[in-house]
Design a protein around this motif. Structure first.
Motif, mmCIF file in Angstrom:
data_model
loop_
_atom_site.group_PDB
_atom_site.id
_atom_site.type_symbol
_atom_site.label_atom_id
_atom_site.label_comp_id
_atom_site.label_asym_id
_atom_site.label_seq_id
_atom_site.Cartn_x
_atom_site.Cartn_y
_atom_site.Cartn_z
ATOM 1 N N VAL A 165 0.832 -1.370 0.017
ATOM 2 C CA VAL A 165 0.004 -0.032 -0.127
ATOM 3 C C VAL A 165 0.785 1.236 0.041
ATOM 4 O O VAL A 165 2.056 1.159 0.447
ATOM 5 C CB VAL A 165 -0.926 0.015 1.413
ATOM 6 C CG1 VAL A 165 -1.693 -1.101 1.082
ATOM 7 C CG2 VAL A 165 -0.050 -0.132 2.716
ATOM 8 N N LYS A 166 0.314 2.327 -0.409
ATOM 9 C CA LYS A 166 1.205 3.641 -0.462
ATOM 10 C C LYS A 166 1.659 3.908 0.960
ATOM 11 O O LYS A 166 1.081 3.932 1.772
ATOM 12 C CB LYS A 166 0.153 4.770 -0.821
ATOM 13 C CG LYS A 166 0.806 6.192 -1.011
ATOM 14 C CD LYS A 166 -0.015 7.182 -1.605
ATOM 15 C CE LYS A 166 0.583 8.424 -1.474
ATOM 16 N NZ LYS A 166 -0.483 9.629 -1.967
ATOM 17 N N GLY A 167 2.995 3.978 0.690
ATOM 18 C CA GLY A 167 3.676 4.508 2.001
ATOM 19 C C GLY A 167 4.200 3.543 2.437
ATOM 20 O O GLY A 167 5.255 3.909 3.730
ATOM 21 N N PHE A 168 4.236 2.258 2.437
ATOM 22 C CA PHE A 168 4.816 1.041 3.106
ATOM 23 C C PHE A 168 5.701 0.410 2.250
ATOM 24 O O PHE A 168 5.478 -0.110 1.111
ATOM 25 C CB PHE A 168 3.737 0.239 3.770
ATOM 26 C CG PHE A 168 4.441 -0.933 4.744
ATOM 27 C CD1 PHE A 168 4.718 -0.618 5.770
ATOM 28 C CD2 PHE A 168 4.469 -2.233 4.331
ATOM 29 C CE1 PHE A 168 5.371 -1.406 6.646
ATOM 30 C CE2 PHE A 168 5.035 -3.307 4.668
ATOM 31 C CZ PHE A 168 5.598 -2.807 6.246
ATOM 32 N N ASN B 185 -2.700 4.667 9.854
ATOM 33 C CA ASN B 185 -3.173 5.437 8.713
ATOM 34 C C ASN B 185 -2.848 4.814 7.490
ATOM 35 O O ASN B 185 -3.906 5.158 6.443
ATOM 36 C CB ASN B 185 -2.856 6.734 8.858
ATOM 37 C CG ASN B 185 -3.440 7.601 9.896
ATOM 38 O OD1 ASN B 185 -4.365 7.472 10.369
ATOM 39 N ND2 ASN B 185 -2.596 8.526 10.509
ATOM 40 N N LEU B 186 -1.809 4.257 7.125
ATOM 41 C CA LEU B 186 -1.567 3.531 5.789
ATOM 42 C C LEU B 186 -2.406 2.671 5.580
ATOM 43 O O LEU B 186 -2.386 2.077 4.175
ATOM 44 C CB LEU B 186 -0.174 3.190 5.752
ATOM 45 C CG LEU B 186 0.987 4.133 5.999
ATOM 46 C CD1 LEU B 186 2.318 3.621 5.860
ATOM 47 C CD2 LEU B 186 0.703 5.526 5.156
ATOM 48 N N LEU B 187 -3.338 2.039 6.246
ATOM 49 C CA LEU B 187 -4.148 0.902 5.961
ATOM 50 C C LEU B 187 -5.568 1.579 5.542
ATOM 51 O O LEU B 187 -6.517 0.696 5.266
ATOM 52 C CB LEU B 187 -4.438 -0.156 7.260
ATOM 53 C CG LEU B 187 -3.047 -0.402 7.890
ATOM 54 C CD1 LEU B 187 -3.186 -1.381 9.247
ATOM 55 C CD2 LEU B 187 -2.678 -1.664 6.646
ATOM 56 N N ILE B 188 -5.655 2.528 5.382
ATOM 57 C CA ILE B 188 -6.779 3.206 4.985
ATOM 58 C C ILE B 188 -6.302 4.042 3.547
ATOM 59 O O ILE B 188 -5.357 4.913 3.566
ATOM 60 C CB ILE B 188 -7.491 4.466 6.032
ATOM 61 C CG1 ILE B 188 -7.690 3.851 7.313
ATOM 62 C CG2 ILE B 188 -8.742 5.364 5.403
ATOM 63 C CD1 ILE B 188 -7.993 4.985 8.263
#
Length: 570
Positions: free
Chosen positions: A394-397, A447-450
């Protein structure tokens, strides 16, 4: 998964916006978009809006480039057999097509080799080196792979075969003992731009070769349709040198593409390609060859000079892609069922396995699963006596770093921040699965899970004019690092024409207006579920990008809706 974060970017510094708006004679909204992208002066804006081939860097700034050129020139002058070896994905097959077709101008002793995804796996293979040895090859040029192939390169050396490696993946602690290792991500390489894709590194190689043969950059323009295709497919930043290559590559795609790409475009009845069109139309079809049958089919298509033959090859590729789509859906459904049966909906990761899943599509399935469960995802299948997986994030991870933390349970892995591949034994799978869940749960920002929509600016609908859109189009080509601008407009209303459209009525068509503005026909793909919201709310906030809609020969501006909420203004 229904929640989506709306994140509105901070406005750029007012003085920079005002100065740029004055210098360029554009609106504050346009000036703000440019400043957000780091463009703050007239000269920077001119360079951005008018990419120039002169902005491409000297290829000899790349570590080992002089050695690579010298070795290839020696092979050509001595009549040596050269094997151009590449990965089976879009980046690899376009790179092989590019370098082999360039070399064929100067020697006929060039062959290509794409490893079999299911027999040899990713990267340099012993089988490929044995093929080279059997065919009296003395030089292998590896593209989009090889940076970690210490043992394979050493094996080739024992057979008297030299290697030149052109890669863009992260190197390990040790580099292969090759004649030349071209990789801008080498720590000791000071090349000014390190975000090239594999095909981009291949282009720098032929640019360097061309320099010694009296050719200029204009002579290499016909190869840029391949480079633009690879840039789009490999999701590398469309900044710096990539922006220049993509810009001119799209010009070639839309004026005089090679027969194989033109045949694919014709099948889709697409006259003008954007980088997004390449991602969703061209790239999946080129990829389908390696996923369903063999990547060599893609190289054959991309190097075919006769349009009639290219059309036959493109039809074959279309059939592969149809098979791929059917497999995608089947495996995705089975994976979702597996998650539910094991009650793993609430985990921080998705890790699923079925020994019968088709190895060629597990990467696509991983991406599809993220659409349902937005979290780092791995899809495993059986590959020989090992398990092989494709990872997506996901974005950011950074999933690559997460895999590094699980290295004790992995046989082999490689890739990028957002996409990787790995193999392990079946006995290691349960321990790896739990370790990966543990690593991600402890390191990921919740937050990265949203999923997030990043919004460039808030504007009134009245700002959207033909002139405004003409300037927006010049910010293209869009991609990572230069995404298509996304806007928010608040307190708008739908005029009563909203309806669900599409075969399964999953899309939303609506007409939005704001007090004092024109009406804008809008389409929201996958947003059919928002129809009830529009029926129950007098005013809403919309997040959207702007594009054109062509219907019955008439072209008009339309809003591409990303999300809708009840108005925050009451």
């Amino acid at each position: 998964m229904t929640d989506i974060r709306w994140t509105l970017k901070s406005k750029a510094e007012t003085s920079h916006v005002n100065n740029l708006a004055w210098d360029l004679q554009v609106s504050d909204e346009i000036a703000n978009l440019l400043c957000q992208r780091g463009i703050k002066t007239f000269d920077e804006a001119r360079a951005f809006f008018r990419p120039n081939l002169k902005d491409l860097h000297n290829p000899f700034l790349m570590k080992d480039m002089d050695s690579a050129v010298a070795r290839i020139n020696k092979a050509i002058s001595c009549g040596e057999n050269i094997l151009v070896f590449g990965d089976y994905d879009v980046d690899g097959t376009t790179a092989v097509a590019l370098v082999s077709s360039y070399l064929m101008q100067f020697t006929s002793n060039v062959a290509t080799y794409i490893p079999d995804r299911y027999v040899e796996g990713y990267g340099l293979s012993i089988q490929g080196i044995d093929f080279a040895d059997d065919n009296n090859v003395s030089l292998i040029i590896a593209l989009d792979c090889g940076i970690k192939s210490i043992e394979e390169v050493a094996y080739a050396a024992r057979k008297g075969i030299d290697f030149i490696i052109c890669d863009h993946h992260r190197p390990g602690e040790q580099l292969p003992e090759a004649i030349a290792v071209l990789d801008p991500k080498r720590q000791d390489c000071h090349y000014p731009y390190d975000e090239l894709c594999g095909c981009g590194v291949g282009f720098k190689l032929i640019q360097a070769l061309a320099h010694g043969r009296g050719q200029n950059i204009e002579d290499l323009l016909p190869f840029l349709d391949l480079v633009a295709t690879a840039i789009a497919a490999d999701i590398v930043p469309v900044t710096g040198e990539n922006r220049v290559l993509a810009y001119f590559g799209l010009e070639v795609l839309n004026s005089k593409p090679r027969p194989g790409i033109y045949a694919l475009m014709t099948f889709q009845k697409k006259r003008e390609m954007t980088l997004g069109d390449v991602v969703f139309i061209i790239a999946p079809r080129i990829n389908a060859a390696g996923r369903i049958r063999h990547g060599q089919h893609a190289v054959n298509l991309l190097t075919e000079s006769d349009y009639k033959n290219a059309t036959i090859l493109a039809r074959e590729i279309e059939d592969f892609n149809s098979d791929r789509r059917e497999l995608d859906q089947l495996i995705k459904d089975e994976a979702l069922t597996q998650i539910l049966e094991k009650q793993e909906e609430k985990r921080f990761t998705t890790v699923v396995f079925n020994e019968n899943w088709h190895k060629g599509v597990i990467g696509i399935v991983a991406s599809r699963l993220i659409e349902t469960y937005y979290r780092p995802t791995l899809v495993f299948t059986k590959s020989g006596d090992k398990l092989a997986a494709s990872a997506r994030s996901v974005k950011g991870f950074d999933v690559y770093n997460a895999l590094e933390a699980c290295a004790e349970y992995i046989e082999q892995f490689g890739g990028h921040k957002y996409a990787a591949g790995l193999t392990l034994t079946e006995a290691q799978y349960p321990m790896f699965k739990e370790r990966f869940e543990e690593v991600v749960s402890k390191t990921i920002d919740p937050n990265l899970l949203i999923p997030e929509i990043l919004i460039d600016d808030e504007i009134p609908l009245s700002s959207i004019t033909p002139k405004f859109y003409r300037i927006l189009k010049q910010i293209a080509p869009f991609g990572p690092g230069n995404l298509q601008p996304v806007f928010i407009s608040r307190n708008v209303y739908e005029i009563g024409q909203a309806k669900c459209v599409g075969k399964d009525e999953s899309h939303l068509r609506a007409v939005f207006q704001q007090d004092g503005s024109d009406r804008f026909v809008s389409i929201g793909f996958g947003l059919g579920k928002k129809l009830d919201l529009l029926a129950n709310q007098k005013r809403v906030d919309i997040v959207y990008s702007i594009d054109e809609n062509e219907w019955n020969g008439s072209v008009s501006l339309q809003l591409r809706i990303r999300d809708i909420r009840p108005s925050s203004m009451g």
